[in-house]
Design a protein around this motif. Sequence first.
Motif, short mmCIF file in Angstrom:
data_model
loop_
_atom_site.label_atom_id
_atom_site.label_comp_id
_atom_site.label_asym_id
_atom_site.label_seq_id
_atom_site.Cartn_x
_atom_site.Cartn_y
_atom_site.Cartn_z
N TYR A 1 0.85 -1.18 0.00
CA TYR A 1 0.00 0.00 0.00
C TYR A 1 0.90 1.24 0.00
O TYR A 1 2.03 1.21 0.48
N GLN B 1 0.54 5.31 1.40
CA GLN B 1 -0.28 6.16 2.25
C GLN B 1 0.11 7.61 2.03
O GLN B 1 1.27 8.00 2.17
N GLY C 1 -4.56 12.74 3.44
CA GLY C 1 -5.86 13.04 2.84
C GLY C 1 -6.39 11.96 1.91
O GLY C 1 -7.55 12.01 1.50
N LEU C 2 -5.55 11.00 1.57
CA LEU C 2 -5.97 9.93 0.65
C LEU C 2 -6.04 8.57 1.34
O LEU C 2 -6.55 7.61 0.75
N GLY C 3 -5.53 8.48 2.54
CA GLY C 3 -5.56 7.20 3.24
C GLY C 3 -4.60 6.19 2.62
O GLY C 3 -3.60 6.55 1.99
N LEU C 4 -4.92 4.92 2.78
CA LEU C 4 -4.11 3.84 2.23
C LEU C 4 -4.71 3.35 0.92
O LEU C 4 -5.92 3.09 0.85
N LEU D 1 -4.12 0.54 -2.32
CA LEU D 1 -3.43 -0.69 -2.68
C LEU D 1 -2.69 -0.53 -3.99
O LEU D 1 -3.27 -0.09 -4.99
N MET E 1 4.62 7.28 1.86
CA MET E 1 4.87 6.23 2.85
C MET E 1 4.39 4.92 2.23
O MET E 1 3.25 4.84 1.76
#
Lengths: 113, 116
Positions: free
Chosen positions: A35, A37, A40-43, A45, A88
């Motif tokens: 993933y 990260q 503002g977009l989260g995780l 895939l 990240m």
Amino acid sequence: DVKVTQSSRYLVKRTGEKVFLECVQDMDHENMFWYRQDPGLGLRLIYFSYDVKMKEKGDIPEGYSVSREKKERFSLILESASTNQTSMYLCASSLFSEEETQYFGPGTRLLVL
Amino acid sequence: AQKVTQAQTEISVVEKEDVTLDCVYETRDTTYYLFWYKQPPSGELVFLIRRNSFDEQNEISGRYSWNFQKSTSSFNFTITASQVVDSAVYFCALSEAGQAGTALIFGKGTTLSVSS
């Protein structure tokens, strides 16, 4: 305890470089995931693998490839790093079933200059 | 399409306050699984709980409790008597049955700040 390790916690690379991110798990899990990260977009895939040499694209595979030659190791490859791949990166693993918990590594913070 | 919404982007509380983190999900499946993870400043996602769609019992683990309500498609997380160490980003996630090997669908996370 499940242990998922990632080769680097912090990485600085230059635009155009080929980058390898390594992930190793010690619990004989079939599934492994990459993933990214972003604030503002989260995780999201990138790729996952459910067996050795098997891979499936996730939501954002463009600019990435993966390799799974051994069950315990799943590599993420940035063929030609770009600044928009500064992020990240989190690796996870789980047993095969969808109900199984995914366990995450500590993450790699990649900066592409 | 499946989706997880965490409407609270950031929450700030003072130590010992109770705080509830909201999670609303969308899925067409009748069998699915819900998760909560904690991400402290160190970056690693720490698993907190897994719940399947057939188990609507609330769960308590120490100061943590979870309220699962299928009628409202919600899986909320409450921290009682919050502590500074609870400061982290909390993620709610969903996976669906019949999708073995597929990824979790995450909400965008709620950043919890607990001050002393």
